[in-house]
Design a protein around this motif. Structure first.
Motif, PDB file in Angstrom:
ATOM      1  N   TYR A   1       0.840  -1.190   0.000  1.00 14.87           N
ATOM      2  CA  TYR A   1       0.000   0.000   0.000  1.00 14.87           C
ATOM      3  C   TYR A   1       0.879   1.246   0.000  1.00 14.87           C
ATOM      4  CZ  TYR A   1      -4.386  -2.459   1.087  1.00 14.87           C
ATOM      5  OH  TYR A   1      -5.501  -3.258   1.043  1.00 14.87           O
ATOM      6  N   GLU A   2       0.457   2.258  -0.758  1.00  7.89           N
ATOM      7  CA  GLU A   2       1.078   3.567  -0.653  1.00  7.89           C
ATOM      8  C   GLU A   2       0.566   4.222   0.628  1.00  7.89           C
ATOM      9  OE1 GLU A   2       0.038   5.785  -4.100  1.00  7.89           O
ATOM     10  OE2 GLU A   2       0.621   4.198  -5.504  1.00  7.89           O
ATOM     11  N   ILE A   3       1.429   4.978   1.298  1.00 10.44           N
ATOM     12  CA  ILE A   3       1.074   5.588   2.574  1.00 10.44           C
ATOM     13  C   ILE A   3       0.943   7.096   2.403  1.00 10.44           C
ATOM     14  CG2 ILE A   3       1.683   5.781   5.015  1.00 10.44           C
ATOM     15  CD1 ILE A   3       1.266   2.897   3.986  1.00 10.44           C
ATOM     16  N   TYR A   4      -0.154   7.657   2.911  1.00 10.19           N
ATOM     17  CA  TYR A   4      -0.385   9.096   2.794  1.00 10.19           C
ATOM     18  C   TYR A   4      -0.732   9.686   4.152  1.00 10.19           C
ATOM     19  CZ  TYR A   4      -0.308   8.406  -2.201  1.00 10.19           C
ATOM     20  OH  TYR A   4       0.083   8.084  -3.473  1.00 10.19           O
ATOM     21  N   ASP A   5       0.023  10.692   4.534  1.00  7.96           N
ATOM     22  CA  ASP A   5      -0.190  11.431   5.779  1.00  7.96           C
ATOM     23  C   ASP A   5      -1.047  12.644   5.444  1.00  7.96           C
ATOM     24  OD1 ASP A   5       0.005  12.626   8.250  1.00  7.96           O
ATOM     25  OD2 ASP A   5       2.046  13.368   7.940  1.00  7.96           O
ATOM     26  N   LEU A   6      -2.279  12.677   5.954  1.00 13.53           N
ATOM     27  CA  LEU A   6      -3.235  13.706   5.570  1.00 13.53           C
ATOM     28  C   LEU A   6      -3.302  14.840   6.586  1.00 13.53           C
ATOM     29  CD1 LEU A   6      -6.269  11.424   4.574  1.00 13.53           C
ATOM     30  CD2 LEU A   6      -4.398  12.198   3.101  1.00 13.53           C
ATOM     31  N   GLN A   7      -3.589  16.036   6.079  1.00  7.52           N
ATOM     32  CA  GLN A   7      -3.885  17.169   6.937  1.00  7.52           C
ATOM     33  C   GLN A   7      -5.373  17.524   6.887  1.00  7.52           C
ATOM     34  OE1 GLN A   7      -1.477  18.536   8.853  1.00  7.52           O
ATOM     35  NE2 GLN A   7      -0.078  17.019   8.002  1.00  7.52           N
ATOM     36  N   ASN A   8      -5.999  17.255   5.763  1.00  6.01           N
ATOM     37  CA  ASN A   8      -7.412  17.606   5.588  1.00  6.01           C
ATOM     38  C   ASN A   8      -8.031  16.694   4.541  1.00  6.01           C
ATOM     39  OD1 ASN A   8      -6.653  18.779   2.985  1.00  6.01           O
ATOM     40  ND2 ASN A   8      -5.836  20.477   4.201  1.00  6.01           N
ATOM     41  N   GLN A   9      -9.332  16.845   4.328  1.00  4.90           N
ATOM     42  CA  GLN A   9     -10.039  15.965   3.406  1.00  4.90           C
ATOM     43  C   GLN A   9      -9.607  16.194   1.956  1.00  4.90           C
ATOM     44  OE1 GLN A   9     -14.612  14.541   2.350  1.00  4.90           O
ATOM     45  NE2 GLN A   9     -14.293  16.050   3.936  1.00  4.90           N
ATOM     46  N   ARG A  10      -9.225  17.405   1.649  1.00  7.91           N
ATOM     47  CA  ARG A  10      -8.780  17.681   0.278  1.00  7.91           C
ATOM     48  C   ARG A  10      -7.532  16.862  -0.056  1.00  7.91           C
ATOM     49  NH1 ARG A  10      -7.771  23.661  -2.477  1.00  7.91           N
ATOM     50  NH2 ARG A  10      -7.015  22.884  -4.475  1.00  7.91           N
ATOM     51  N   ASP A  11      -6.635  16.708   0.929  1.00  4.13           N
ATOM     52  CA  ASP A  11      -5.454  15.871   0.719  1.00  4.13           C
ATOM     53  C   ASP A  11      -5.862  14.462   0.293  1.00  4.13           C
ATOM     54  OD1 ASP A  11      -3.782  17.915   1.410  1.00  4.13           O
ATOM     55  OD2 ASP A  11      -3.288  17.152   3.400  1.00  4.13           O
ATOM     56  N   PHE A  12      -6.929  13.954   0.910  1.00  3.48           N
ATOM     57  CA  PHE A  12      -7.398  12.601   0.595  1.00  3.48           C
ATOM     58  C   PHE A  12      -7.788  12.487  -0.874  1.00  3.48           C
ATOM     59  CE2 PHE A  12     -10.893   9.632  -0.002  1.00  3.48           C
ATOM     60  CZ  PHE A  12     -10.401   8.468   0.570  1.00  3.48           C
ATOM     61  N   PHE A  13      -8.623  13.400  -1.341  1.00  3.42           N
ATOM     62  CA  PHE A  13      -9.114  13.297  -2.718  1.00  3.42           C
ATOM     63  C   PHE A  13      -8.048  13.690  -3.738  1.00  3.42           C
ATOM     64  CE2 PHE A  13     -13.209  13.485  -0.428  1.00  3.42           C
ATOM     65  CZ  PHE A  13     -13.760  12.321  -0.937  1.00  3.42           C
ATOM     66  N   ASP A  14      -7.093  14.543  -3.338  1.00  2.00           N
ATOM     67  CA  ASP A  14      -5.985  14.851  -4.243  1.00  2.00           C
ATOM     68  C   ASP A  14      -5.123  13.615  -4.494  1.00  2.00           C
ATOM     69  OD1 ASP A  14      -6.735  17.447  -4.550  1.00  2.00           O
ATOM     70  OD2 ASP A  14      -5.270  18.290  -3.154  1.00  2.00           O
ATOM     71  N   ALA A  15      -4.938  12.799  -3.471  1.00  3.36           N
ATOM     72  CA  ALA A  15      -4.059  11.626  -3.586  1.00  3.36           C
ATOM     73  C   ALA A  15      -4.797  10.385  -4.068  1.00  3.36           C
ATOM     74  CB  ALA A  15      -3.408  11.338  -2.228  1.00  3.36           C
ATOM     75  N   TYR A  16      -6.124  10.362  -3.926  1.00  2.00           N
ATOM     76  CA  TYR A  16      -6.908   9.152  -4.180  1.00  2.00           C
ATOM     77  C   TYR A  16      -6.805   8.704  -5.641  1.00  2.00           C
ATOM     78  CZ  TYR A  16     -10.916   5.975  -4.135  1.00  2.00           C
ATOM     79  OH  TYR A  16     -11.726   4.869  -4.228  1.00  2.00           O
ATOM     80  N   GLN A  17      -6.490   7.422  -5.821  1.00  2.00           N
ATOM     81  CA  GLN A  17      -6.474   6.805  -7.149  1.00  2.00           C
ATOM     82  C   GLN A  17      -7.231   5.491  -7.059  1.00  2.00           C
ATOM     83  OE1 GLN A  17      -2.598   6.570  -9.074  1.00  2.00           O
ATOM     84  NE2 GLN A  17      -1.849   8.238  -7.781  1.00  2.00           N
ATOM     85  N   VAL A  18      -8.244   5.354  -7.877  1.00  2.00           N
ATOM     86  CA  VAL A  18      -9.135   4.208  -7.747  1.00  2.00           C
ATOM     87  C   VAL A  18      -8.428   2.883  -8.009  1.00  2.00           C
ATOM     88  CG1 VAL A  18      -9.932   4.267 -10.152  1.00  2.00           C
ATOM     89  CG2 VAL A  18     -11.442   3.354  -8.370  1.00  2.00           C
ATOM     90  N   ASP A  19      -7.384   2.893  -8.850  1.00  4.40           N
ATOM     91  CA  ASP A  19      -6.724   1.636  -9.212  1.00  4.40           C
ATOM     92  C   ASP A  19      -5.448   1.383  -8.408  1.00  4.40           C
ATOM     93  OD1 ASP A  19      -5.387   3.751 -10.320  1.00  4.40           O
ATOM     94  OD2 ASP A  19      -5.041   2.806 -12.265  1.00  4.40           O
ATOM     95  N   ALA A  20      -5.247   2.125  -7.314  1.00  5.86           N
ATOM     96  CA  ALA A  20      -4.043   1.952  -6.486  1.00  5.86           C
ATOM     97  C   ALA A  20      -4.441   1.409  -5.115  1.00  5.86           C
ATOM     98  CB  ALA A  20      -3.299   3.276  -6.330  1.00  5.86           C
ATOM     99  N   LYS A  21      -3.454   0.825  -4.431  1.00  5.09           N
ATOM    100  CA  LYS A  21      -3.646   0.399  -3.046  1.00  5.09           C
ATOM    101  C   LYS A  21      -3.089   1.509  -2.150  1.00  5.09           C
ATOM    102  CE  LYS A  21      -2.727  -3.938  -2.082  1.00  5.09           C
ATOM    103  NZ  LYS A  21      -2.010  -5.241  -1.988  1.00  5.09           N
ATOM    104  N   GLN A  22      -3.966   2.129  -1.344  1.00  7.57           N
ATOM    105  CA  GLN A  22      -3.576   3.321  -0.598  1.00  7.57           C
ATOM    106  C   GLN A  22      -4.050   3.250   0.852  1.00  7.57           C
ATOM    107  OE1 GLN A  22      -5.526   5.972  -3.502  1.00  7.57           O
ATOM    108  NE2 GLN A  22      -3.541   6.944  -3.824  1.00  7.57           N
ATOM    109  N   PHE A  23      -3.171   3.691   1.733  1.00 10.56           N
ATOM    110  CA  PHE A  23      -3.468   3.749   3.166  1.00 10.56           C
ATOM    111  C   PHE A  23      -3.319   5.208   3.598  1.00 10.56           C
ATOM    112  CE2 PHE A  23      -2.396   3.803   7.621  1.00 10.56           C
ATOM    113  CZ  PHE A  23      -3.166   2.801   8.194  1.00 10.56           C
TER     114      PHE A  23
END
Length: 782
Positions: A221-243
């Motif tokens: 899984y790719e790891i993402y440290d979020l500050q806000n909800q926008r960070d989530f949708f900016d990084a979100y990729q439907v075909d990737a494994k993300q945490f």
């Protein structure tokens, strides 16, 4: 180790501990599933011995010599005294071994033991290779990522924040213990993909989140440290494994309204985006979490959020053995002097583990300086050391206060600067602020680099960044709790803090009277009532903060002010609020300074190029409530420029901004905007609703993964946009078909991919011995 052996030889392996082992750590009878390789499977009667030794302080050669001495004798006792059969003998050690070392040990083991047909000696590099081949084991026990996998994960280069977060996690993982809360969170994420780690301060919520991230990183899984909800949708990729992980999601020591509002807006859409390949973890102090759900729509939209979504990370959720292992890991990593290690191997390991005020953060502090200083001051006397330890554990905050009082002037200044910035600040900004603060007293203060080096590991820590400009933050949020008390009680500390305070942190000094609830956010407010302090703050705001005020910081401050006002029982009227006993003179001083400034054209000019329509919409929704409460009547001077800059006829956010501004200055808005043009947006939404219904009828939303993904990507948020539009313009004709789309969403939830075969329940069959003997055995090789 047991889990790894089961992967190699099979589930029939039996493990032992205590006196029943008769020299064996594990036995097995039968054919291995994949040992020594996938093509060659040994079979027969097996005996395993695991030799974990601390070789960093003793030297690897000393440990290898010990193994050559002890293994033959142990084997004789196993085979002849206890009469155990053995055809395959496997020795596992964490010590690095060369090929010659393995050959020498194999020869010694086979000598005079004809019944042993096969011998395997596994050293550190062998363990690393086996773990690389079995990511499920690494995922279940993320602390072993300290061997090699974490270094590889950090080098993936997936995303800047992945690297940053894993780099920060690296030092914590080695000390991590697989605890019941960790296992519960792992199970929850495997089942429903969203988890909240809540609990009291100092219990290890952040470290548990690090371990979860490392666990899923081991499963690619790719790891993402979020500050806000926008960070989530900016990084979100439907075909990737993300945490995704957001630490202190609603604020670190007190509820911050801006963070709460950000995460609760569109919360349903956020949850629909999660699945087998997309996981989200929040951490929050328990009282902040409770405040957030009672003051927002979270519980309404997700009734289970306070129950099944949450895992409590607290001492009463830890077993006695888990607490002992946490102490052991911290002590091992601290590389303590021999006399301190000897002290812990005695009864101290029991008394510390069983102390009623035990907390993981106190154990960290104990092992990173306190134990050594206690030993020195007590001249090695065990009773005197233990007395100091118990005093520290009984009141860890007092020890931190003493350490802060004894710190250098430079360290104290740095801590105040970080406090004034909200707990996290770029190192370049911190250096600039520090050097500016000492320019007239440089002979009293050390240079920035020296002060930072002295404060690291005790009060502050560096959070790695992809650039050379790292972040600096408190080692633990509890340091902010202590500084709150010191600022409140010490005039010099308070004066320094007020001179360094940032705009978004003004809310921390805005409440006059504290709540009777000592566990709520109010207990972390700093009361500023002295007229001299208020005058100092007023000058600082006018001269330093307002000229460069950024809209993001203003939004953060005003969101908190709106929350403070809503806690009042009376209506939001000028007279009622101005007479409030809770919101005292400091609150109104700040409000009366900020309100006129955000209405100036200069404020628009400073922020127009670095902001978006959503920020301005949220700002004006708050201004509509707060402007009437200001002592100076003000009207924003830049309405034509604002509305012209963000005009997009089909945008719901644009028309939401128009609505918010219209409620403040309707005449000016009607001169700038043809309000009838919002029909363009309404027609667009109606067309999208119609398309959503038509596509739902032609696609297989019930059982086709691709169709489900397509429909939700295209239309998953259209009903929410319609509801948003209806809130802004309730008198407009309702958009037909919205209820039908909501029915489709309820009837056909987003389909998830089949569970990856690497996903297994984290709740493996761990034994949990808790006798004094077992704890002493843990510390025997410290």
């Amino acid at each position: 180790m047991r889990t790894l052996l089961r992967q190699l030889v099979g589930n029939g392996i039996s493990t032992f501990s205590g006196s029943v082992d008769k020299g064996r750590d594990a036995v097995f009878n039968g054919e291995a599933t994949s040992f020594p390789s996938e093509s060659d499977h040994w079979s027969g009667a097996w005996i395993f011995q695991v030799k974990h030794r601390t070789y960093s302080s003793r030297g690897a050669e000393a440990v290898r010599a010990e193994l050559r001495r002890s293994l033959p004798e142990e084997l004789r006792r196993i085979l002849y005294k206890h009469n155990h059969n053995c055809e395959n003998y496997v020795v596992v050690t964490n010590c690095p071994l060369t090929a010659q070392d393995k050959d020498a040990l194999s020869s010694l083991i086979k000598h005079d033991h004809d019944q042993i047909k096969q011998v395997a000696v596994l050293g550190e590099s062998d363990l690393q290779e086996l773990l690389d081949c079995h990511p499920k084991v690494v995922s279940a026990f993320p602390q072993i990522l300290g061997l090699s996998q974490l270094r590889e994960l950090v080098e993936w280069g997936l995303h800047t924040r992945s690297r940053q977060y894993l780099l920060t996690a690296q030092s914590e993982i080695a000390k991590f213990v697989v605890t019941s809360p960790y296992l519960a969170a792992k199970d929850l994420l495997d089942k429903q993909h969203f988890c909240i780690l809540s609990g009291p301060p100092k219990m290890g919520k952040t470290c548990t989140a690090y371990a979860l991230a490392a666990s899923f990183a081991a499963l690619s899984y790719e790891i993402y440290d979020l500050q806000n909800q926008r960070d989530f949708f900016d990084a979100y990729q439907v075909d990737a494994k993300q945490f995704f992980v957001c630490d202190d999601v609603f604020g670190d020591i007190a509820l911050q309204a801006m963070y709460r509002d950000d995460w609760t807006r569109g919360f349903s859409r956020l949850l629909r985006s999660l699945g087998n390949n997309h996981k989200l973890v929040w951490t929050a102090r328990e009282y902040i979490f409770q405040e957030a759900i009672t003051s927002s729509r979270l519980q309404e939209e997700r009734p289970e959020i306070a129950k099944t979504d949450r895992v409590t990370v607290a001492v009463d959720q830890l077993s006695r053995l888990e607490k002992a292992m946490i102490l052991y890991n911290h002590a091992r990593e601290a590389n303590l002097p021999s006399n301190v290690r000897e002290f812990l191997r005695g009864k101290a390991c029991i008394s510390v583990t069983d102390h009623p005020n035990y907390s993981p953060e106190s154990i960290r502090q104990l092992c990173t300086g306190r134990l050594v200083s206690f030993s020195k001051s007590a001249s090695g006397n065990p009773s005197a050391i233990e007395e100091q330890i118990h005093a520290f554990l009984s009141a860890p905050g007092e020890a931190w206060k003493k350490a802060y009082s004894a710190a250098s002037a430079g360290e104290k200044l740095l801590c105040t600067e970080v406090m004034a910035a909200g707990g996290t600040i770029r190192i370049s900004q911190l250096k600039k602020r520090y050097e500016n603060a000492i320019k007239d007293a440089s002979n009293v203060f050390p240079c920035f680099e020296k002060s930072l080096a002295s404060s690291q590991g005790t009060f502050l820590r560096r959070k790695p960044s992809s650039s050379s400009d790292d972040y600096v933050q408190f080692y633990h949020p509890s340091m902010r709790d202590i500084l709150c008390e010191l600022i409140q009680t010490d005039k010099a500390t308070r004066t320094a803090y007020l001179r360094q305070l940032t705009l978004k942190e003004l809310s921390s000094v805005s409440s006059q009277a504290k709540s009777d609830d000592k566990l709520g956010s109010e207990s972390h407010q700093i009361q500023i009532t002295d007229s001299e302090d208020i005058k100092l703050l007023e000058d600082h705001i006018i001269r330093s903060l307002l000229p460069t005020a950024a809209i993001a910081d203003v939004l953060s401050l005003l969101s908190d002010f709106k929350m403070f006002l809503k806690k009042e029982n009376g209506p939001l009227t000028y007279r009622c609020q101005r007479n409030s006993r809770t919101l005292g003179s400091t609150f109104w001083t700040i409000l009366d300074l900020v309100m006129p400034h955000v209405c100036l054209k200069r404020f628009w000019q400073n922020n127009s190029k670095i902001s978006d329509v959503v920020q301005w919409r949220r700002l004006f929704e708050i201004l509509r409530l707060l402007l009437p409460l200001s002592s100076t009547p003000s009207i924003p001077e830049y309405i034509p420029e604002l509305l012209g800059s963000f005009k997009v006829d089909r945008s719901v956010d644009y028309w939401g901004l128009v609505s918010a501004v219209h409620q403040i200055v309707p005449t000016i808005v009607e001169q700038c905007v043809d309000m009838r043009e919002r029909e363009v947006c309404r027609r667009y939404l109606a067309e999208e609703i119609e398309r959503a219904i038509q596509n739902a009828e032609s696609l297989s939303l019930e059982d086709n993964f691709d169709d489900s993904q397509y429909w939700y990507d295209e239309f998953g948020s259209v009903a929410e946009k319609c509801e948003d539009y209806a809130v802004s313009y309730p008198d407009d004709t309702s958009i037909p078909g919205v209820e039908k789309v909501m029915e489709i969403i309820d009837k056909y939830p987003l389909i998830e991919e089949e569970q990856d075969e690497d996903h297994e329940s984290a709740s493996m069959n761990f034994s949990s011995f808790s006798s004094d003997l077992e704890i002493h055995q843990i510390f025997s090789d410290l």
